[in-house]
Design an enzyme around this catalytic site. Structure first.
Site, short mmCIF file in Angstrom:
data_model
loop_
_atom_site.label_atom_id
_atom_site.label_comp_id
_atom_site.label_asym_id
_atom_site.label_seq_id
_atom_site.Cartn_x
_atom_site.Cartn_y
_atom_site.Cartn_z
CG ASP A 1 -12.29 17.89 -6.38
OD1 ASP A 1 -13.26 18.60 -6.72
OD2 ASP A 1 -11.16 18.34 -6.17
CE LYS B 1 -7.97 6.73 3.84
NZ LYS B 1 -6.54 6.31 3.82
CG ASP C 1 -4.93 4.45 1.50
OD1 ASP C 1 -6.08 4.86 1.27
OD2 ASP C 1 -4.47 4.34 2.65
CE LYS D 1 -2.37 1.71 3.72
NZ LYS D 1 -2.40 3.18 3.77
CB THR E 1 -11.46 3.59 11.71
OG1 THR E 1 -10.16 3.82 11.17
CG2 THR E 1 -12.17 2.54 10.91
NE ARG F 1 2.04 1.96 13.07
CZ ARG F 1 1.21 2.72 13.76
NH1 ARG F 1 1.69 3.65 14.55
NH2 ARG F 1 -0.10 2.55 13.65
#
Ligand code: C5P
Length: 241
Positions: free
Chosen positions: A66, A63, A61, A34, A125, A216
């Site tokens: 518009d 996002k 990614d 990603k 989230t 991570r």
């Protein structure tokens, strides 16, 4: 053990060199990465060219949200970079998502490539109840998440990004043929970092996820290959192939 496309490793780094270091270290053990806003804004198209030269799949990614025309044409440009999955915000609305699907499919056809998967972010989230009240939506967060997932599906999107807690309700509402890409995944006993609503890799798939995004726990591990292997072993232990 070979790679597994259901594991997507998040390259959350501020430079291409740092990201490349991880990709080289993980070698054949990870097939899907990603690239988010931080790395894309720092490194841009060459980052995707690098990953593609290594035969890796890429979830870009960014996002997008518009007006429909701007999003559709931006996604067409990103399709040329060879991303395998890209995303937009579902709250951009039906027309924005429909135009995105139409334009990306047309561009992929023109290039003679399979169309990248297009998925939607429902409600971030990071949104908590206090911030949610500020927005004055009539439904609860969990109800709105399912409504937006249904809207994404009706608009021709291939799936959504969703927390493990939301995956089950989305799977029920949107049926089997719908991608659910789940971040916030932590093996039992590992550090949760700044994530709050976490699930184990196994738990995410049991809830209906089709892909997990892990950053991570793999990229900061002392033994990164072992960390990736243990997650793949865990998800291969379940029937949902
Ligand atoms: O390092 P960690 O496994 O927490 O990384 C998770 C990745 O998924 C990060 O790139 C983060 O931005 C992303 N993400 C998330 N929660 C969301 C959406 C994306 O953690 N709801």
């Amino acid at each position: 053990m070979t790679y597994d496309d259901r594991l997507i490793v998040a390259l959350d780094f501020p430079t291409q060199a740092a990201a490349e270091h991880i990709v080289e270290e993980l070698g054949e053990n990870v097939s899907y990465y990603k690239v988010g806003m931080e790395l894309y804004y720092a490194a841009g198209a060459p980052m995707l060219h690098y990953l593609k030269s290594k035969n890796k799949k890429v979830f870009l990614d960014l996002k997008l949200q518009d007006i429909p025309n701007t999003v559709a044409h931006s996604l067409a440009v990103l399709t040329e970079l060879g991303a395998d999955m890209m995303n937009v915000h579902a709250v951009g609305g039906r027309k924005m998502m429909e135009e995105a699907v139409k334009t990306v499919h047309a561009k992929a056809q023109e290039l003679g490539r399979p169309a990248p998967k297009l998925i939607a972010v429902t409600i971030l989230t990071s949104m908590d109840e206090g911030q949610w009240r500020d927005l004055h939506y009539s439904k609860s967060i969990s109800e709105e998440v399912v409504e937006l997932a249904k809207l994404a599906k009706a608009s021709g999107m291939d799936g959504v990004v969703a927390s493990p807690q939301e995956a089950g309700a989305i799977r029920k509402a949107c049926g089997d043929d719908f991608l659910i890409v789940t971040p916030g995944v932590r093996s039992a006993g590992s550090a949760i970092n700044d994530q709050s609503r976490v699930a184990t890799p196994l738990g995410a798939f049991k809830n209906g996820s089709t892909h997990i995004v892990v950053g991570r726990p793999i990229t900061q591990a002392e033994n990164k290959i072992a960390a990736a292997h243990s997650i793949v072993a865990e998800i291969r232990g379940i029937a949902h192939e």
